[in-house]
Motif scaffolding. Structure first.
Motif, short mmCIF file in Angstrom:
data_model
loop_
_atom_site.label_atom_id
_atom_site.label_comp_id
_atom_site.label_asym_id
_atom_site.label_seq_id
_atom_site.Cartn_x
_atom_site.Cartn_y
_atom_site.Cartn_z
N MET A 7 36.46 41.04 130.71
CA MET A 7 36.23 42.36 131.26
C MET A 7 37.44 42.87 132.04
O MET A 7 37.90 43.96 131.82
CB MET A 7 35.00 42.32 132.15
N ASN A 8 37.94 42.08 132.96
CA ASN A 8 39.06 42.51 133.80
C ASN A 8 40.13 41.43 133.84
O ASN A 8 40.45 40.91 134.89
CB ASN A 8 38.57 42.79 135.24
N GLY A 9 40.68 41.06 132.72
CA GLY A 9 41.73 40.06 132.71
C GLY A 9 41.33 38.86 131.86
O GLY A 9 40.50 38.99 130.97
N PRO A 10 41.90 37.70 132.16
CA PRO A 10 41.67 36.51 131.35
C PRO A 10 40.20 36.09 131.35
O PRO A 10 39.50 36.26 132.34
CB PRO A 10 42.54 35.45 132.00
N HIS A 11 39.77 35.52 130.26
CA HIS A 11 38.40 35.03 130.17
C HIS A 11 38.32 33.66 130.84
O HIS A 11 39.19 32.80 130.64
CB HIS A 11 37.98 34.94 128.70
N TRP A 12 37.28 33.42 131.61
CA TRP A 12 37.16 32.19 132.39
C TRP A 12 37.15 30.96 131.50
O TRP A 12 37.69 29.92 131.88
CB TRP A 12 35.91 32.24 133.27
N ARG A 13 36.55 31.03 130.30
CA ARG A 13 36.52 29.87 129.43
C ARG A 13 37.91 29.50 128.94
O ARG A 13 38.25 28.33 128.83
CB ARG A 13 35.58 30.11 128.26
N ARG A 14 38.73 30.50 128.64
CA ARG A 14 40.09 30.24 128.18
C ARG A 14 40.91 29.62 129.31
O ARG A 14 41.68 28.69 129.10
CB ARG A 14 40.73 31.54 127.67
N VAL A 15 40.74 30.13 130.53
CA VAL A 15 41.46 29.58 131.68
C VAL A 15 41.09 28.12 131.89
O VAL A 15 41.96 27.25 132.02
CB VAL A 15 41.18 30.41 132.96
N LEU A 16 39.79 27.82 131.88
CA LEU A 16 39.35 26.44 132.08
C LEU A 16 39.77 25.53 130.94
O LEU A 16 40.18 24.38 131.17
CB LEU A 16 37.83 26.39 132.28
N ALA A 17 39.67 26.02 129.71
CA ALA A 17 40.08 25.21 128.57
C ALA A 17 41.56 24.87 128.64
O ALA A 17 41.98 23.74 128.35
CB ALA A 17 39.77 25.93 127.26
N SER A 75 47.51 36.61 139.78
CA SER A 75 46.39 37.53 139.63
C SER A 75 45.18 36.85 138.99
O SER A 75 44.05 37.29 139.18
CB SER A 75 46.81 38.74 138.79
N VAL A 76 45.38 35.77 138.23
CA VAL A 76 44.26 35.06 137.62
C VAL A 76 43.32 34.55 138.68
O VAL A 76 42.10 34.56 138.52
CB VAL A 76 44.77 33.88 136.75
N PHE A 77 43.88 34.10 139.80
CA PHE A 77 43.07 33.50 140.85
C PHE A 77 42.80 34.44 142.02
O PHE A 77 42.12 34.06 142.97
CB PHE A 77 43.73 32.23 141.36
N SER A 78 43.34 35.65 141.96
CA SER A 78 43.20 36.55 143.10
C SER A 78 41.76 36.99 143.33
O SER A 78 41.36 37.24 144.44
CB SER A 78 44.11 37.77 142.94
N ASP A 79 40.98 37.08 142.26
CA ASP A 79 39.59 37.50 142.43
C ASP A 79 38.71 36.70 141.48
O ASP A 79 38.52 37.07 140.34
CB ASP A 79 39.46 39.00 142.17
N PHE A 80 38.19 35.60 141.98
CA PHE A 80 37.33 34.75 141.17
C PHE A 80 36.09 35.50 140.70
O PHE A 80 35.51 35.17 139.68
CB PHE A 80 36.90 33.50 141.95
N SER A 81 35.70 36.51 141.43
CA SER A 81 34.49 37.22 141.03
C SER A 81 34.64 37.88 139.66
O SER A 81 33.67 37.98 138.91
CB SER A 81 34.10 38.26 142.09
#
Length: 175
Positions: A7-17, A75-81
């Motif tokens: 929605m607003n940047g990288p997808h959480w699953r891709r970041v974790l993977a 910016s990936v970690f700036s807003d975990f929400s």
């Protein structure tokens, strides 16, 4: 497909993977600490090194400056929400989705028609008409659906949804 942003940047699953990959995680740490591009993953074969760096770029954890220098994207970690907002809300799953969870096969349908439909959907998502892929490429694409890529690939071949050359050197959709 895999690299699509949420929605607003990288997808959480891709970041974790990406962070789950040892080479990518080490390279990311080296980039955060300011290592030069030539000094990243010095003891890793060039192909593995390139895969790790490509995963970091695709996930949004790392960006490339105009000069070519790789930099960590804070910016990936700036807003975990934003990342957490991408977590799907639980809804009753219907149709073929009831056999999937978070885009992966949770179980195969017992009904042959439903199993074929699920496999056909996946086959059409991983390979374009006329595209020929090596076994390694097919396995990499199927890995996003299941850890047992051999079984999934075999099902697709058995159902006639994927064909391979007699030597097994390439795979494609049936013509």
């Amino acid at each position: 497909m895999a690299g699509r942003a949420g929605m607003n940047g990288p997808h959480w699953r891709r970041v974790l993977a990406t962070l789950g990959n040892t080479d990518a995680r080490i390279a990311y740490a080296q980039i955060v600490l300011g290592a030069a591009h030539a000094d990243l993953l010095p003891d890793v074969k060039p192909q593995r090194r390139q895969r790790a760096l490509a995963a970091l770029l695709e996930s949004g954890l790392v960006g490339r400056q105009a000069s070519g220098v790789l930099i960590a994207q804070d910016s990936v970690f700036s807003d975990f929400s934003d990342l957490l907002a991408q977590q799907p809300r639980r809804q009753q799953r219907t149709g073929l989705d009831r056999f999937m969870r978070l885009g992966r096969i949770e179980r195969y349908p017992a009904n042959v028609a439903e199993r074929r439909a699920l496999l056909a959907r996946i086959a059409n998502e991983i390979i374009e008409p006329g595209e020929k892929l090596t076994e390694r490429q097919i396995n990499e694409r199927l890995l996003s659906y299941t850890d047992d890529v051999v079984l999934l690939r075999r099902y697709m071949i058995d159902f006639g949804l994927l064909q391979r050359t007699a030597t097994g050197s390439s795979y494609s959709l049936p013509e």
